[in-house]
Design a protein around this motif. Sequence first.
Motif, PDB file in Angstrom:
ATOM      1  N   UNK A   1       0.840  -1.195   0.000  1.00  0.00           N
ATOM      2  CA  UNK A   1       0.000   0.000   0.000  1.00  0.00           C
ATOM      3  C   UNK A   1       0.876   1.246   0.000  1.00  0.00           C
ATOM      4  N   UNK A   2       0.460   2.225  -0.799  1.00  0.00           N
ATOM      5  CA  UNK A   2       1.108   3.536  -0.802  1.00  0.00           C
ATOM      6  C   UNK A   2       0.053   4.578  -1.123  1.00  0.00           C
ATOM      7  N   UNK A   3       0.229   5.769  -0.558  1.00  0.00           N
ATOM      8  CA  UNK A   3      -0.706   6.861  -0.839  1.00  0.00           C
ATOM      9  C   UNK A   3      -0.391   7.448  -2.207  1.00  0.00           C
ATOM     10  N   UNK A   4      -1.438   7.953  -2.907  1.00  0.00           N
ATOM     11  CA  UNK A   4      -1.186   8.574  -4.215  1.00  0.00           C
ATOM     12  C   UNK A   4      -0.191   9.728  -4.100  1.00  0.00           C
ATOM     13  N   UNK A   5       0.748   9.763  -5.015  1.00  0.00           N
ATOM     14  CA  UNK A   5       1.734  10.842  -5.115  1.00  0.00           C
ATOM     15  C   UNK A   5       2.643  10.938  -3.887  1.00  0.00           C
ATOM     16  N   UNK A   6       2.706   9.863  -3.089  1.00  0.00           N
ATOM     17  CA  UNK A   6       3.565   9.931  -1.897  1.00  0.00           C
ATOM     18  C   UNK A   6       5.025   9.636  -2.233  1.00  0.00           C
ATOM     19  N   UNK A   7       5.255   8.833  -3.258  1.00  0.00           N
ATOM     20  CA  UNK A   7       6.621   8.531  -3.651  1.00  0.00           C
ATOM     21  C   UNK A   7       7.258   7.366  -2.914  1.00  0.00           C
ATOM     22  N   UNK A   8       6.612   6.832  -1.881  1.00  0.00           N
ATOM     23  CA  UNK A   8       7.179   5.660  -1.191  1.00  0.00           C
ATOM     24  C   UNK A   8       6.040   4.792  -0.679  1.00  0.00           C
ATOM     25  N   UNK A   9       6.345   3.514  -0.485  1.00  0.00           N
ATOM     26  CA  UNK A   9       5.346   2.547  -0.042  1.00  0.00           C
ATOM     27  C   UNK A   9       5.257   2.544   1.473  1.00  0.00           C
ATOM     28  N   UNK A  10       4.043   2.571   1.994  1.00  0.00           N
ATOM     29  CA  UNK A  10       3.836   2.434   3.441  1.00  0.00           C
ATOM     30  C   UNK A  10       4.060   0.984   3.846  1.00  0.00           C
TER      31      UNK A  10
ATOM     32  N   UNK B   1      -5.796  -1.771  -0.670  1.00  0.00           N
ATOM     33  CA  UNK B   1      -4.376  -2.009  -0.955  1.00  0.00           C
ATOM     34  C   UNK B   1      -4.148  -2.187  -2.446  1.00  0.00           C
ATOM     35  N   UNK B   2      -2.940  -1.831  -2.877  1.00  0.00           N
ATOM     36  CA  UNK B   2      -2.604  -2.054  -4.287  1.00  0.00           C
ATOM     37  C   UNK B   2      -2.372  -3.541  -4.580  1.00  0.00           C
ATOM     38  N   UNK B   3      -2.002  -4.286  -3.542  1.00  0.00           N
ATOM     39  CA  UNK B   3      -1.732  -5.718  -3.717  1.00  0.00           C
ATOM     40  C   UNK B   3      -1.890  -6.391  -2.364  1.00  0.00           C
ATOM     41  N   UNK B   4      -2.267  -7.668  -2.387  1.00  0.00           N
ATOM     42  CA  UNK B   4      -2.399  -8.415  -1.147  1.00  0.00           C
ATOM     43  C   UNK B   4      -3.846  -8.541  -0.701  1.00  0.00           C
ATOM     44  N   UNK B   5      -4.027  -9.313   0.384  1.00  0.00           N
ATOM     45  CA  UNK B   5      -5.364  -9.619   0.880  1.00  0.00           C
ATOM     46  C   UNK B   5      -5.458  -9.336   2.372  1.00  0.00           C
ATOM     47  N   UNK B   6      -6.659  -8.960   2.802  1.00  0.00           N
ATOM     48  CA  UNK B   6      -7.021  -8.906   4.216  1.00  0.00           C
ATOM     49  C   UNK B   6      -8.229  -9.808   4.375  1.00  0.00           C
ATOM     50  N   UNK B   7      -8.078 -10.845   5.195  1.00  0.00           N
ATOM     51  CA  UNK B   7      -9.136 -11.844   5.372  1.00  0.00           C
ATOM     52  C   UNK B   7      -9.612 -11.771   6.814  1.00  0.00           C
TER      53      UNK B   7
END
Length: 541
Positions: free
Chosen positions: A334-343, A380-386
């Motif tokens: 996950x990363x915020x739009x225009x943040x430049x780095x992944x959280x 999230x841009x990728x991955x799962x939360x179950x």
Amino acid sequence: MQTAGSLLWIPQAALLAWSLQSLTDGGGMRSVVLPALAVFMLGVLRAVCEMAGTRLTFKRARAHLSKIRAVLADSLAMRSPLDPQRPASGLAASAMAEQAEAILPYLARYQPARMRATLVPLFILSAVFSVSWLAGLILLVAAPLIPIFMALVGWRAKAASEAQMSEIGGMNGFLLDRLRGLTTIRSLQAVDLTANRLQSAAHALRRRTMAVLRIAFLSSAVLELFAALGVAMVAVYIGFHLLGQLNFGAWSGKLSLGQGLFVLLLAPSFFEPLRELSAVWHDRAAGEAALEQIERLTRQGMPLPEAGLHAVGQTSARHDAMRAPTIAVRNLHFSYPDSGHAVFAGLNLHIERGEHVAIVAPSGAGKSTLLSLMAGMASPQQGDIVIGDCRLQADTAAALRARMAWIGQKPHVFAGSVRSNVTLGRAGMDSGDVELALRLAALHKVRQAQAGVMLAEMGGGLSGGEAVRLALARAAAHPHADILLVDEPTAHLDRDTAEEVMRALLHLAQGRTMAVATHDMALVQRLDRSIVLGEREKVRA
């Protein structure tokens, strides 16, 4: 009904003209008694139709406006607080309150006026044509000029109204943001700069408003000009015809006094609906601009069909509410739009059923973001939360949120009673449920937190710790919440108050799965396990 009331003038005008003709023919006063009574009865019926039509139209318009506001409120409520594209609070409030009110005169005045302007002139034109084809031709030629020029003016009026609505929304948003940051503005000694910018915005709004008013007056002037010319031409023709100067234009060869009066009485009424339409032409421009603004905000706030967000939820949530679920996060990016780095880049964690877990990390490392992702407030841009055996995604988010309770470090307190702040409008909650929730949150002995006490907006009347405990009471009153997501519950609290909040939180969390984002090591020590973001999961010693 309003249109029918306007059409009743045709038989009234015919009776008046017939009465005058009878008097000139030597019929005497007795011959006009029954026509006068009929004119009076038609006038009463016309007034009743106008009154009933106006009342019903306003009632329906108000109901439709309430429905539009409800749809907009629902669509805005579906926007995540983390969405950077969501409308500013000032703009949304302006659209729902101030701009939406412009729809009411559009529905209650413009729409009926448009119907009358469409139908009434046709009936009057038919009545005039039945007496004089030339008078009817004069009206037929003059009538189209009015809507043509009004349409030309209307295009400009709509553009001016849209610009005015945008200016109002921008100014409201600017003012609200500056009021929220008033302390910061003072500390930076930017009061004068802010005042100058606000003054500039006010002057821009004044210019937009005056432009709209100028166009409104122009549309009225255009209509009055052509209406006056049309009536004058009919009057000149009738006058010269009765004087014998013009011997054409009538089906019978020559108009009688009664026929001429009938045409003269109907000529102003032919233009009256168009004159009324001109008077409410500004309502049309403002109403359509407001509708477009609200529809734009509604579309932006409704990414999924409404049914898909609510139909899944309640039964499945209630079915599983007796058993606290597991929470699994798998390969989360996950990363915020225009943040430049992944959280988060490949985060994995697992919380057991009924487990109480502390999420620990330095400030800005993503603790609150992780809770927001678990609550489905961001994707999230990728991955799962179950959660349990259900994957958190767009079509299941509402059902899963129905079994979650969120407790933030700065809970929002609404202006209203403590009871309404606990129930939050949830149906099926009585006074006993509220009292039990306040007791579980250790608020039952706090005088300013009794159920009937009124609170100010943003928690005026409550301390910081009491506001957090009010959020705990909300969670305790949630009938189906078996997941607690808690964000820094003891931040900015003194040690005694933090201890009270911790005891209430742990008591509330019994039998529920809980994830707590915190820096407070005293709270971490009381939970089952801690997870340090950026490292492997750690079990508390």
